[in-house]
Design a protein around this motif. Sequence first.
Motif, PDB file in Angstrom:
ATOM      1  N   LEU A 161      10.120   4.573 -10.533  1.00  8.29           N
ATOM      2  CA  LEU A 161       9.299   3.533  -9.794  1.00  8.29           C
ATOM      3  C   LEU A 161       9.739   2.211  -9.903  1.00  8.29           C
ATOM      4  N   LEU A 162      10.505   1.723 -10.977  1.00  7.39           N
ATOM      5  CA  LEU A 162      11.023   0.405 -10.993  1.00  7.39           C
ATOM      6  C   LEU A 162      12.321   0.203 -10.220  1.00  7.39           C
ATOM      7  N   SER A 163      12.815   1.500 -10.079  1.00  7.85           N
ATOM      8  CA  SER A 163      14.248   1.485  -9.069  1.00  7.85           C
ATOM      9  C   SER A 163      14.139   1.681  -7.808  1.00  7.85           C
ATOM     10  N   GLY A 164      12.653   1.920  -7.500  1.00  4.87           N
ATOM     11  CA  GLY A 164      12.087   2.491  -6.184  1.00  4.87           C
ATOM     12  C   GLY A 164      12.442   1.362  -5.093  1.00  4.87           C
ATOM     13  N   GLY A 165      12.811   0.097  -5.231  1.00  6.29           N
ATOM     14  CA  GLY A 165      13.045  -0.785  -4.261  1.00  6.29           C
ATOM     15  C   GLY A 165      12.127  -1.852  -3.812  1.00  6.29           C
ATOM     16  N   TYR A 166      11.023  -1.835  -4.379  1.00  6.09           N
ATOM     17  CA  TYR A 166       9.964  -2.613  -4.179  1.00  6.09           C
ATOM     18  C   TYR A 166       9.762  -3.669  -5.172  1.00  6.09           C
ATOM     19  N   TYR A 167       9.722  -3.549  -6.693  1.00  5.40           N
ATOM     20  CA  TYR A 167       9.858  -4.541  -7.432  1.00  5.40           C
ATOM     21  C   TYR A 167      11.123  -5.251  -7.723  1.00  5.40           C
ATOM     22  N   VAL A 172       5.727  13.325   4.329  1.00  6.72           N
ATOM     23  CA  VAL A 172       6.272  12.806   3.318  1.00  6.72           C
ATOM     24  C   VAL A 172       5.328  12.710   2.040  1.00  6.72           C
ATOM     25  N   LEU A 173       4.312  12.630   2.137  1.00  3.72           N
ATOM     26  CA  LEU A 173       3.329  12.426   1.029  1.00  3.72           C
ATOM     27  C   LEU A 173       3.218  13.966   0.259  1.00  3.72           C
ATOM     28  N   LEU A 174       3.174  14.963   0.953  1.00  2.00           N
ATOM     29  CA  LEU A 174       2.956  16.249   0.399  1.00  2.00           C
ATOM     30  C   LEU A 174       4.345  16.635  -0.304  1.00  2.00           C
ATOM     31  N   THR A 178      11.193   8.422  -1.633  1.00  2.00           N
ATOM     32  CA  THR A 178       9.643   8.662  -1.008  1.00  2.00           C
ATOM     33  C   THR A 178       9.198   7.220  -0.358  1.00  2.00           C
ATOM     34  N   TYR A 179       9.565   6.222  -0.834  1.00  2.00           N
ATOM     35  CA  TYR A 179       9.339   4.833  -0.292  1.00  2.00           C
ATOM     36  C   TYR A 179       9.802   4.498   0.963  1.00  2.00           C
ATOM     37  N   LYS A 180      11.258   4.915   0.903  1.00  2.00           N
ATOM     38  CA  LYS A 180      11.983   4.819   2.279  1.00  2.00           C
ATOM     39  C   LYS A 180      11.470   5.463   3.299  1.00  2.00           C
ATOM     40  N   LEU A 181      10.912   6.866   3.169  1.00  2.00           N
ATOM     41  CA  LEU A 181      10.611   7.488   4.119  1.00  2.00           C
ATOM     42  C   LEU A 181       9.278   7.376   4.630  1.00  2.00           C
ATOM     43  N   LEU A 182       8.450   6.596   3.703  1.00  2.00           N
ATOM     44  CA  LEU A 182       7.055   6.086   4.065  1.00  2.00           C
ATOM     45  C   LEU A 182       7.291   4.723   5.003  1.00  2.00           C
ATOM     46  N   ILE A 183       8.220   4.114   4.920  1.00  2.00           N
ATOM     47  CA  ILE A 183       8.510   2.923   5.728  1.00  2.00           C
ATOM     48  C   ILE A 183       8.927   3.340   6.918  1.00  2.00           C
ATOM     49  N   LEU A 208       0.860  -1.216  -0.015  1.00  2.00           N
ATOM     50  CA  LEU A 208      -0.075   0.050   0.075  1.00  2.00           C
ATOM     51  C   LEU A 208       0.933   1.048   0.110  1.00  2.00           C
ATOM     52  N   LEU A 209       1.841   1.197   0.819  1.00  2.00           N
ATOM     53  CA  LEU A 209       2.655   2.375   0.833  1.00  2.00           C
ATOM     54  C   LEU A 209       3.585   2.755  -0.613  1.00  2.00           C
ATOM     55  N   PHE A 210       3.908   1.498  -1.094  1.00  2.00           N
ATOM     56  CA  PHE A 210       4.360   1.986  -2.478  1.00  2.00           C
ATOM     57  C   PHE A 210       3.366   2.214  -3.689  1.00  2.00           C
ATOM     58  N   PHE A 211       2.142   1.937  -3.364  1.00  2.00           N
ATOM     59  CA  PHE A 211       1.182   2.083  -3.920  1.00  2.00           C
ATOM     60  C   PHE A 211       0.951   3.757  -4.126  1.00  2.00           C
ATOM     61  N   ILE A 212       0.728   4.129  -2.857  1.00  2.00           N
ATOM     62  CA  ILE A 212       0.468   5.511  -2.535  1.00  2.00           C
ATOM     63  C   ILE A 212       1.671   6.398  -3.429  1.00  2.00           C
ATOM     64  N   SER A 213       2.897   5.947  -2.944  1.00  2.00           N
ATOM     65  CA  SER A 213       3.940   6.759  -3.659  1.00  2.00           C
ATOM     66  C   SER A 213       3.872   6.952  -5.319  1.00  2.00           C
ATOM     67  N   SER A 214       3.590   5.633  -5.707  1.00  2.00           N
ATOM     68  CA  SER A 214       3.318   5.659  -7.376  1.00  2.00           C
ATOM     69  C   SER A 214       2.259   6.358  -7.629  1.00  2.00           C
ATOM     70  N   PHE A 215       1.041   6.429  -6.842  1.00  2.00           N
ATOM     71  CA  PHE A 215      -0.052   7.121  -7.585  1.00  2.00           C
ATOM     72  C   PHE A 215       0.193   8.619  -7.474  1.00  2.00           C
ATOM     73  N   TRP A 216       0.731   8.953  -6.392  1.00  2.00           N
ATOM     74  CA  TRP A 216       0.992  10.263  -6.336  1.00  2.00           C
ATOM     75  C   TRP A 216       2.288  10.776  -6.791  1.00  2.00           C
ATOM     76  N   ALA A 217       2.857   9.893  -7.566  1.00  2.00           N
ATOM     77  CA  ALA A 217       3.790  10.444  -8.385  1.00  2.00           C
ATOM     78  C   ALA A 217       3.405  10.713  -9.792  1.00  2.00           C
ATOM     79  N   PHE A 218       2.522  10.029 -10.325  1.00  2.00           N
ATOM     80  CA  PHE A 218       1.781  10.211 -11.621  1.00  2.00           C
ATOM     81  C   PHE A 218       0.812  11.191 -11.653  1.00  2.00           C
ATOM     82  N   PHE A 219       0.085  11.415 -10.781  1.00  2.00           N
ATOM     83  CA  PHE A 219      -0.794  12.271 -10.643  1.00  2.00           C
ATOM     84  C   PHE A 219      -0.455  13.567 -10.752  1.00  2.00           C
ATOM     85  N   PRO A 220       0.378  14.105  -9.791  1.00  2.00           N
ATOM     86  CA  PRO A 220       0.857  15.530  -9.903  1.00  2.00           C
ATOM     87  C   PRO A 220       1.555  15.823 -11.019  1.00  2.00           C
TER      88      PRO A 220
END
Length: 635
Positions: A540-546, A503-505, A566-571, A420-432
């Motif tokens: 995103l592919l190099s973000g550490g999740y995939y 972190v998200l903002l 962002t993913y690191k800080l969300l964790i 979920l944390l990674f999805f949040i970072s992904s969605f709010w990367a593309f949307f803005p």
Amino acid sequence: MDSQEVSMDIEAQIENNVDDRTLPFSIFKKANLPITLKFENVMYTVKVEEQKSWPCQTKGKTEERTILKGITGIVKPGEILAMLGPSGSGKTTFLTALGGRVSEGKGKLTGNITYNNKPFSKGVKRTTGFVTQDDALYPHLTVTETLVYTALLRLPNTMKRQEKIKQAEAVVTELGLERCKNTIIGGPFLRGVSGGERKRVSIGQEILINPSLLFLDEPTSGLDSTTAQRIVSILWELARGGRTVVTTIHQPSSRLFYMFDKILLLSEGNPVYFGLGSDAMDYFASVGYSPSVERINPSDFLLDIANGVGPDESQRPEALKAALVAVYKTHLLENVINEVKGPDDHSNHSIGSPGDSKHFGDWPTTWWQQFCVLSKRSLKQRRHDSFSTLKIGQVLIVSLLCGLLWWKTDLAHIQDQIGLLFFISSFWAFFPLFQQIFTFPQERAMLEKERSSGMYRLSPYFMSRVVGDLPMELILPTFFLIITYWMAGLNPNPFNFFLTLLVLLVHVLVSGGLGLALGALVMDQKSATTLGSVIMLSFLLSGGYYVRNVPVFIAWIKYVSIGYYTYKLLILGQYTESEWYPCGDKKCYVGDYEGIKNIGFHSGLVSSLALAAMLVVYRVIAYIALMRIGRTKSG
């Protein structure tokens, strides 16, 4: 009735009744400063690179193409010069050159263009109005708002704010726009004012400053004859107030043709006639080119011969064009040169910046005034895009869907939580990113128009966009996280929630900054969207999740990846390294979980600094890229 009588009859009609309103403009009876415009042997050449066809797709040799070929003439205060010619004859290029708006690096302009025998200067720019063919206006602003914001930016500080607003309202009245003053401008997919009303608003923006010089590019294009008559009547009356008016026009009716004082006819960049509009037909008859029919619209005849179509159908078009150029040089050019060299009643009038205050230098208003006005205008215009029903619905649906899919997950399902944390970072990367990537490409025409007229500095415009977009950029992700965070059962500690929100903002602002930079660099919506997608997917592919075991030769991507930090800080905002989670029949450390171990709980400060640096760097890149917009050779 000959052409001279027709011209006099039309002038009498205009003086008696123009558009059923009392003219001249009560607030613009006279120009501040009469300006005589002279141009001598003006030439403009550009370098064109031949492009080889696919599959080669390589650049061929470079050749020099001459767009304007030695144009000479003079326009005095109180006169309207209309430039006629076929499409591609150089009318718009010449108008741009006369208006001091030739872009740097795009071509070489030679010859001599003077304003009261002085070269183009910032003082000339301050007293010049330029109406482009395509009306660059903000679609969500009303007619009154458009003119008021223009008045607040362009009128000098010698006038009080209320006086500027009254002047804008007076222009609304004088241009007959009262009926639609509270109607939005509109656009291709947004209903607003009519085409004629849009054009009058564009003209109104320029006459607000009471210009001495007024340039218009195809002001009647796409308008019906009645509306075109109304527009040209306004120009006629402005000229009678002592202004110098120059316009390009494609194919005016007979009524409009005889309202112009002077005509410049171009054919492939060559002048083939310059002189009084009432004398044009007699001139061509005197050199052997009379129309084949007795009654014909003069502009139709002039455009025909400029295209190489003459009374003698056996004559080839290229031969006719060459003959017209030769005849012009033999019979007319000397008279034109003598008129240009003759005495000028306004040559001793110095041109400054009318109304400019010594306290504000080259600009009519201060930096802070420009920032405040641009911020208010941006908020009014952008709120419709940022808070559209579609975008609010999109965010609301995605947040509820995430909350339901991850409903009340706990540490026993840690893999789901980090997903979920990674999805949040992904969605709010593309949307803005995609929200901001269109900002400058969509506003390019407006920015070029307003910067070329010297309306404001680039820095207050850019800062107004950055600061003004903050509320709109941050409200939607805040609501998204409020809904998703508590539905998904993430760490309920308020400190962890606000840390995640922070972190998200920041992540949203950084992604938006990347969008601004790409849009400003590419200035093409399709290309910028494609490039942005590729870059963000790489991040995103190099973000550490995939991928956890990234090869060394490509591992560097994560260090420039927004998603990685962002993913690191969300964790880090959710867990501590020594925290326990149930793994089967025993308890395990969160820090040892395979999906988190590679991310690690170290370097939180480095990740924060990296995002902060990106927040600044992307916007600096965008600002530098925008500096090329609105530059001209003449300042």
